[in-house]
Design an enzyme around this catalytic site. Structure first.
Site, PDB file in Angstrom:
ATOM      1  N   ASP A  35       0.843  -1.199   0.000  1.00 15.57           N
ATOM      2  CA  ASP A  35       0.000   0.000   0.000  1.00 15.57           C
ATOM      3  C   ASP A  35       0.881   1.253   0.000  1.00 15.57           C
ATOM      4  O   ASP A  35       2.069   1.183   0.244  1.00 15.57           O
ATOM      5  CB  ASP A  35      -0.974   0.010   1.198  1.00 15.57           C
ATOM      6  CG  ASP A  35      -0.288  -0.392   2.484  1.00 15.57           C
ATOM      7  OD1 ASP A  35       0.910  -0.070   2.636  1.00 15.57           O
ATOM      8  OD2 ASP A  35      -0.938  -1.023   3.327  1.00 15.57           O
TER       9      ASP A  35
ATOM     10  N   ASP B  94       1.218   5.077   1.489  1.00 19.45           N
ATOM     11  CA  ASP B  94       0.772   6.081   2.454  1.00 19.45           C
ATOM     12  C   ASP B  94       1.268   7.460   2.022  1.00 19.45           C
ATOM     13  O   ASP B  94       2.344   7.594   1.455  1.00 19.45           O
ATOM     14  CB  ASP B  94       1.320   5.762   3.848  1.00 19.45           C
ATOM     15  CG  ASP B  94       0.806   4.425   4.364  1.00 19.45           C
ATOM     16  OD1 ASP B  94      -0.299   4.012   3.947  1.00 19.45           O
ATOM     17  OD2 ASP B  94       1.504   3.786   5.169  1.00 19.45           O
TER      18      ASP B  94
ATOM     19  N   ASP C 298      10.168   5.632  12.729  1.00 17.47           N
ATOM     20  CA  ASP C 298      11.016   4.724  13.514  1.00 17.47           C
ATOM     21  C   ASP C 298      12.412   4.539  12.914  1.00 17.47           C
ATOM     22  O   ASP C 298      13.408   4.969  13.488  1.00 17.47           O
ATOM     23  CB  ASP C 298      10.304   3.392  13.791  1.00 17.47           C
ATOM     24  CG  ASP C 298       9.656   2.762  12.570  1.00 17.47           C
ATOM     25  OD1 ASP C 298       9.820   3.290  11.452  1.00 17.47           O
ATOM     26  OD2 ASP C 298       8.983   1.722  12.726  1.00 17.47           O
TER      27      ASP C 298
END
Ligand code: ATP
Ligand code: MG
Length: 423
Positions: free
Chosen positions: A56, A58, A135
């Protein structure tokens, strides 16, 4: 780690805008036309650089969720802990998140830390702040399809080329903010075959107990990603080495470094099936993880007079609710595990119609696969397992003969001495 914005041009990275889903590009075009910044961000760019197909796309933007909703009629605002917009195009949903800030200088209403742990993060920020709050460096790359450039604020592109997994910022602080990052480190390392950079690896073992503070439902989501993506067995070994297994599944095996053969083989089978594109269910893996505990407890209950199927049902229920205190196993999957367990004693009944009936049950195939695994641990079960293999392969006449004939040589009641009902 570099702190300068580095712009990487198409001729260097080679990722054409056509590789980005048309809907994500549409979202970005419209936001940019409305005067906002907008980029594809996160795992999809990492995957493209590595030559994988992203699942996907984002989008990160300078527009607030309300502004996103103003641009798209098909947008829905979701989330509390982390507010964002979903823009829907038929079956594809593009997640659009507003740039987050570092929250330094404190805006307690929008950003909340609980003992160093981030429990809410809705402080808007700049593009570079948004890259830095992510992260790992390799997860912070931003791609601008209108210019076909990668925007790299944290040195993630070079880390990808060097196949290095590195947390952004001070690792201990970042793990404390969100201990799920410990699991994500193992996941990306194994799945993408990356080296954990030494400073990122350093605090993992000492910080592992922080996983106790993570809600069981969130851990469950992460466990699915850890074990269902085709690298379950290497992931398991890495978790054990990093001492992250015990906080998730406490006390299941005497020595987690050497789990029961059945458990190891269940993970390897899952990985093989994923590799072959066959369907897999986490229910099967959970059945394997908990089997030793469940079967031992069931033996106790059988000694107390319960029938094998009831004993397994009760023992299964106990094991699942004990485990749910750490990792909430979705009911859909715990039901499958229970069905697999409770079918095991029924394989002993080979005479008559009930053998045929068992074969037509929904969970037969998974339960039979489980029987095959049990036979690896207990050679006494091999003959039974073979019998069930054969009956699935032969024609109807031969089947009739198998379920009516006395041709059984070993096993079942024919055996002398005390035989365990479950094992
Ligand atoms: P996958 O391919 O497994 O979906 P992903 O990198 O896309 O990997 P997601 O969980 O979908 O992972 O998260 C999307 C992005 O959000 C990440 O790439 C990362 O930039 C950021 N992110 C996700 N989880 C965290 C976290 N716990 N802490 C900081 N940033 C995070
Ligand atoms: Mg993702």
């Amino acid at each position: 780690m570099s702190n300068q914005l580095r712009i990487i041009a198409l001729d260097e990275h080679g990722i054409r805008p056509e590789r980005i889903s048309p809907n994500a590009r549409k979202v970005i075009d419209r936001l940019q036309e409305a005067g906002h910044q907008a980029f594809v961000v996160g795992g999809s760019i990492r995957d493209l650089v590595l030559g994988h197909d992203p699942k996907d796309f984002d989008v990160a933007t300078s527009a607030t969720p309300e502004e996103v909703a103003g641009v798209f009629r098909n947008a829905r605002l979701i989330g509390r802990r982390f507010r964002l917009a979903h823009v829907r195009f038929g079956r594809e949903v593009i997640e659009v998140a507003t740039f987050r800030g570092s929250g330094e200088g404190g805006d307690d209403e929008h950003r909340e830390l609980d003992a160093g742990r981030l429990v809410r993060d809705n402080v808007w920020g700049s593009e570079s702040e948004d890259a830095r709050r992510r992260d790992f460096t390799i997860n912070a790359l931003m791609y601008d399809p209108s210019e076909a450039v990668i925007r790299d604020h944290v040195g993630g592109y070079q880390d990808l080329l060097d196949r290095r997994l590195r947390l952004i910022g001070d690792p201990a602080t970042r793990y404390r903010e969100d201990p799920v990052r410990l699991l994500r480190a193992v996941r990306f390392m194994v799945k993408l075959d990356l080296k954990l950079e030494p400073e990122t690896a350093g605090p993992v073992v000492t910080m592992a107990p922080l996983l106790h503070d993570i809600p069981p439902a969130r851990l469950f989501d992460e466990i699915l990603k850890l074990f269902m993506s085709g690298r379950a067995w290497p992931t398991y070994q890495a978790l054990v080495r990093s001492q992250l297994w015990e906080p998730l599944f406490p006390g299941l095996f005497d020595d987690p470094a050497h789990p029961p053969v059945l458990v190891e083989q269940a993970m390897k089978n899952t990985d093989d099936r994923v590799a072959q594109g066959k369907p897999v269910t986490p229910g099967f893996l959970f059945a394997a993880f908990l089997w030793q505990r469940v079967s031992e407890r069931a033996e106790e209950l059988i000694d107390q007079g319960l029938a094998p199927v009831e004993a397994l049902a009760a023992a299964g229920e106990e094991a699942i609710s004990a485990q749910a205190r750490r990792v909430a196993i979705h009911r859909r999957f715990s039901t499958i595990a229970k069905e697999i367990w409770c079918m095991q004693p029924r394989f002993r009944k080979r005479r008559g119609k009930r053998a045929l009936r068992l074969m037509s049950e929904r969970r037969f195939r998974a339960a039979y696969d489980f029987l095959l695994l049990r036979a690896i641990e207990d050679p006494g079960l091999q003959e039974l397992a073979d019998w069930w293999t054969t009956i699935q392969e032969v024609d109807a006449d031969e089947r009739q003969r198998m379920i009516s004939g006395p041709g059984r040589k070993r096993g079942g009641r024919a055996r002398s001495g005390k035989r365990k009902a479950v094992h």
